[in-house]
Write a protein that holds these residues in place. Structure first.
Motif, PDB file in Angstrom:
ATOM      1  N   GLY A  35      69.769   1.591 105.068  1.00  0.00           N
ATOM      2  CA  GLY A  35      70.065   0.288 104.510  1.00  0.00           C
ATOM      3  C   GLY A  35      71.506  -0.026 104.904  1.00  0.00           C
ATOM      4  O   GLY A  35      72.392   0.484 105.655  1.00  0.00           O
ATOM      5  N   TRP A  36      71.703  -1.334 104.650  1.00  0.00           N
ATOM      6  CA  TRP A  36      72.827  -2.041 104.977  1.00  0.00           C
ATOM      7  C   TRP A  36      73.574  -2.630 103.652  1.00  0.00           C
ATOM      8  O   TRP A  36      72.863  -3.154 102.672  1.00  0.00           O
ATOM      9  CB  TRP A  36      73.029  -3.170 105.993  1.00  0.00           C
ATOM     10  N   PHE A  37      74.907  -2.220 103.460  1.00  0.00           N
ATOM     11  CA  PHE A  37      75.307  -3.060 102.083  1.00  0.00           C
ATOM     12  C   PHE A  37      76.738  -3.693 102.641  1.00  0.00           C
ATOM     13  O   PHE A  37      77.048  -3.427 103.783  1.00  0.00           O
ATOM     14  CB  PHE A  37      75.964  -1.541 101.169  1.00  0.00           C
ATOM     15  N   ARG A  38      77.538  -4.422 101.875  1.00  0.00           N
ATOM     16  CA  ARG A  38      78.651  -4.960 102.063  1.00  0.00           C
ATOM     17  C   ARG A  38      79.575  -5.009 100.932  1.00  0.00           C
ATOM     18  O   ARG A  38      79.229  -4.978  99.956  1.00  0.00           O
ATOM     19  CB  ARG A  38      78.541  -6.287 102.567  1.00  0.00           C
ATOM     20  N   GLN A  39      81.021  -5.132 101.230  1.00  0.00           N
ATOM     21  CA  GLN A  39      81.926  -5.092  99.937  1.00  0.00           C
ATOM     22  C   GLN A  39      83.063  -5.630 100.386  1.00  0.00           C
ATOM     23  O   GLN A  39      83.631  -5.711 101.724  1.00  0.00           O
ATOM     24  CB  GLN A  39      82.261  -3.497  99.877  1.00  0.00           C
ATOM     25  N   ALA A  40      83.085  -7.175  99.656  1.00  0.00           N
ATOM     26  CA  ALA A  40      84.176  -7.941  99.875  1.00  0.00           C
ATOM     27  C   ALA A  40      85.477  -7.596  99.074  1.00  0.00           C
ATOM     28  O   ALA A  40      85.112  -6.666  98.020  1.00  0.00           O
ATOM     29  CB  ALA A  40      83.666  -9.510  99.686  1.00  0.00           C
ATOM     30  N   GLY A  55      56.217   3.065 108.488  1.00  0.00           N
ATOM     31  CA  GLY A  55      55.422   1.592 108.695  1.00  0.00           C
ATOM     32  C   GLY A  55      56.695   0.494 108.981  1.00  0.00           C
ATOM     33  O   GLY A  55      56.639  -0.371 109.333  1.00  0.00           O
ATOM     34  N   GLY A  56      58.029   0.787 108.658  1.00  0.00           N
ATOM     35  CA  GLY A  56      59.249   0.100 108.818  1.00  0.00           C
ATOM     36  C   GLY A  56      59.120  -1.207 107.799  1.00  0.00           C
ATOM     37  O   GLY A  56      59.486  -2.208 108.169  1.00  0.00           O
ATOM     38  N   SER A  57      58.712  -0.772 106.526  1.00  0.00           N
ATOM     39  CA  SER A  57      59.033  -2.017 105.665  1.00  0.00           C
ATOM     40  C   SER A  57      60.380  -2.366 105.274  1.00  0.00           C
ATOM     41  O   SER A  57      61.307  -1.373 105.641  1.00  0.00           O
ATOM     42  CB  SER A  57      58.488  -1.193 104.252  1.00  0.00           C
ATOM     43  N   THR A  58      60.482  -3.562 105.037  1.00  0.00           N
ATOM     44  CA  THR A  58      61.785  -4.147 104.769  1.00  0.00           C
ATOM     45  C   THR A  58      61.981  -4.858 103.507  1.00  0.00           C
ATOM     46  O   THR A  58      60.905  -5.259 102.973  1.00  0.00           O
ATOM     47  CB  THR A  58      62.333  -5.024 106.030  1.00  0.00           C
ATOM     48  N   TYR A  59      63.150  -4.975 102.989  1.00  0.00           N
ATOM     49  CA  TYR A  59      63.504  -5.871 102.168  1.00  0.00           C
ATOM     50  C   TYR A  59      65.109  -6.414 102.115  1.00  0.00           C
ATOM     51  O   TYR A  59      65.867  -5.647 102.490  1.00  0.00           O
ATOM     52  CB  TYR A  59      63.308  -5.158 100.749  1.00  0.00           C
ATOM     53  N   TYR A  60      65.184  -7.485 101.551  1.00  0.00           N
ATOM     54  CA  TYR A  60      66.430  -8.065 101.685  1.00  0.00           C
ATOM     55  C   TYR A  60      67.134  -8.639 100.457  1.00  0.00           C
ATOM     56  O   TYR A  60      66.310  -8.989  99.538  1.00  0.00           O
ATOM     57  CB  TYR A  60      66.309  -9.335 102.954  1.00  0.00           C
ATOM     58  N   ALA A  61      68.228  -8.869 100.248  1.00  0.00           N
ATOM     59  CA  ALA A  61      68.793  -9.482  99.238  1.00  0.00           C
ATOM     60  C   ALA A  61      68.586 -10.978  99.535  1.00  0.00           C
ATOM     61  O   ALA A  61      68.446 -11.495 100.417  1.00  0.00           O
ATOM     62  CB  ALA A  61      70.327  -9.226  99.066  1.00  0.00           C
ATOM     63  N   ASP A  62      68.538 -11.518  98.269  1.00  0.00           N
ATOM     64  CA  ASP A  62      68.168 -13.295  98.328  1.00  0.00           C
ATOM     65  C   ASP A  62      69.121 -13.806  98.870  1.00  0.00           C
ATOM     66  O   ASP A  62      68.953 -14.845  99.743  1.00  0.00           O
ATOM     67  CB  ASP A  62      67.821 -13.535  96.783  1.00  0.00           C
ATOM     68  N   SER A  63      70.414 -13.464  99.083  1.00  0.00           N
ATOM     69  CA  SER A  63      71.746 -14.107  99.550  1.00  0.00           C
ATOM     70  C   SER A  63      71.462 -13.980 101.044  1.00  0.00           C
ATOM     71  O   SER A  63      72.094 -14.957 101.849  1.00  0.00           O
ATOM     72  CB  SER A  63      72.892 -13.571  99.023  1.00  0.00           C
ATOM     73  N   ILE A  70      66.807  -6.669 109.553  1.00  0.00           N
ATOM     74  CA  ILE A  70      67.056  -5.450 109.824  1.00  0.00           C
ATOM     75  C   ILE A  70      65.862  -4.733 110.593  1.00  0.00           C
ATOM     76  O   ILE A  70      64.554  -5.058 110.568  1.00  0.00           O
ATOM     77  CB  ILE A  70      67.158  -4.582 108.419  1.00  0.00           C
ATOM     78  N   SER A  71      66.349  -3.864 111.632  1.00  0.00           N
ATOM     79  CA  SER A  71      65.347  -3.402 112.370  1.00  0.00           C
ATOM     80  C   SER A  71      65.738  -1.899 112.691  1.00  0.00           C
ATOM     81  O   SER A  71      66.875  -1.586 112.691  1.00  0.00           O
ATOM     82  CB  SER A  71      64.972  -4.015 113.756  1.00  0.00           C
ATOM     83  N   ARG A  72      64.983  -1.163 113.236  1.00  0.00           N
ATOM     84  CA  ARG A  72      65.520   0.411 113.621  1.00  0.00           C
ATOM     85  C   ARG A  72      64.609   0.804 114.917  1.00  0.00           C
ATOM     86  O   ARG A  72      63.735   0.282 115.416  1.00  0.00           O
ATOM     87  CB  ARG A  72      65.113   1.302 112.631  1.00  0.00           C
ATOM     88  N   ASP A  73      65.364   1.463 115.694  1.00  0.00           N
ATOM     89  CA  ASP A  73      64.863   2.188 116.967  1.00  0.00           C
ATOM     90  C   ASP A  73      64.809   3.850 116.631  1.00  0.00           C
ATOM     91  O   ASP A  73      65.926   4.230 116.873  1.00  0.00           O
ATOM     92  CB  ASP A  73      65.541   1.789 118.307  1.00  0.00           C
ATOM     93  N   ARG A 100      67.505   9.700 101.724  1.00  0.00           N
ATOM     94  CA  ARG A 100      66.603  11.029 101.747  1.00  0.00           C
ATOM     95  C   ARG A 100      65.345  10.844 101.053  1.00  0.00           C
ATOM     96  O   ARG A 100      64.101  10.704 101.446  1.00  0.00           O
ATOM     97  CB  ARG A 100      67.149  12.405 101.468  1.00  0.00           C
ATOM     98  N   ALA A 101      65.289   9.792  99.901  1.00  0.00           N
ATOM     99  CA  ALA A 101      64.093   9.680  99.309  1.00  0.00           C
ATOM    100  C   ALA A 101      64.084   7.978  99.163  1.00  0.00           C
ATOM    101  O   ALA A 101      65.100   7.230  99.157  1.00  0.00           O
ATOM    102  CB  ALA A 101      64.007  10.022  97.851  1.00  0.00           C
ATOM    103  N   ALA A 102      62.861   7.617  99.013  1.00  0.00           N
ATOM    104  CA  ALA A 102      62.652   5.910  98.914  1.00  0.00           C
ATOM    105  C   ALA A 102      62.677   5.490  97.435  1.00  0.00           C
ATOM    106  O   ALA A 102      61.768   5.292  96.738  1.00  0.00           O
ATOM    107  CB  ALA A 102      61.450   5.681  99.435  1.00  0.00           C
ATOM    108  N   ALA A 103      63.612   5.757  96.900  1.00  0.00           N
ATOM    109  CA  ALA A 103      63.975   5.390  95.426  1.00  0.00           C
ATOM    110  C   ALA A 103      65.210   4.856  95.319  1.00  0.00           C
ATOM    111  O   ALA A 103      66.374   5.134  95.942  1.00  0.00           O
ATOM    112  CB  ALA A 103      63.973   6.611  94.672  1.00  0.00           C
ATOM    113  N   ALA A 104      65.511   3.633  94.268  1.00  0.00           N
ATOM    114  CA  ALA A 104      66.783   3.147  94.084  1.00  0.00           C
ATOM    115  C   ALA A 104      67.240   2.645  95.478  1.00  0.00           C
ATOM    116  O   ALA A 104      68.679   2.635  95.349  1.00  0.00           O
ATOM    117  CB  ALA A 104      67.624   3.981  93.253  1.00  0.00           C
ATOM    118  N   LEU A 105      66.380   1.985  96.117  1.00  0.00           N
ATOM    119  CA  LEU A 105      66.881   1.668  97.657  1.00  0.00           C
ATOM    120  C   LEU A 105      68.054   0.387  97.345  1.00  0.00           C
ATOM    121  O   LEU A 105      68.562  -0.190  98.603  1.00  0.00           O
ATOM    122  CB  LEU A 105      66.092   1.480  98.502  1.00  0.00           C
ATOM    123  N   GLY A 106      67.646  -0.491  96.321  1.00  0.00           N
ATOM    124  CA  GLY A 106      68.784  -1.598  96.328  1.00  0.00           C
ATOM    125  C   GLY A 106      70.042  -1.423  95.891  1.00  0.00           C
ATOM    126  O   GLY A 106      70.751  -2.419  95.516  1.00  0.00           O
TER     127      GLY A 106
END
Length: 124
Positions: A35-40, A55-63, A70-73, A100-106
């Motif tokens: 994931g990518w996060f940011r902090q101002a 399968g490379g599922s993706t999810y984005y913040a509304d902003s 986002i992509s990966r190699d 490591r786990a697909a939980a609380a990824l947001g």
């Protein structure tokens, strides 16, 4: 352990583009999501985007939806964040993270490893 190193930050004018890269090393086979996060300044770290699963599922913040990709190699252990139509409010330190786990990824607590961050500054 997994080590993450972000590159690609910099200064760009509003409306411009940048591509961030995150190089992963170490026990990368143990990670399920990146994931990518940011902090101002003065703000909490916020979720930007995530890619997970075989399968490379993706999810984005509304902003950032519709502007960032986002992509990966997997062969190169790289994750990218293509940022288009940048706005001054996108200015922040951007962090790559691995889970490591697909939980609380947001949320930051869903991730086990973090990079050192790269500064993105968008001028108006």
């Amino acid at each position: 352990q997994v080590q993450l190193v972000e590159t690609g930050g910099g200064l760009v004018q509003a409306g411009g583009s940048l591509r961030l890269s995150c190089a992963a090393s170490g026990r990368t086979f143990s990670t399920n999501a990146m994931g990518w996060f940011r902090q101002a300044p003065g703000k909490e770290r916020e979720f930007v985007a995530v890619v997970w699963g075989s399968g490379g599922s993706t999810y984005y913040a509304d902003s950032v939806k519709g502007r960032f990709t986002i992509s990966r190699d997997n062969a190169k252990n790289l994750v990218y964040l293509q940022m288009n139509s940048l706005k001054p409010e996108d200015t922040a330190v951007y962090y790559c993270a691995a889970a490591r786990a697909a939980a609380a990824l947001g949320t930051p607590r869903g991730y086990d490893y973090w990079g050192q961050g790269t500064q993105v500054t968008v001028s108006s």
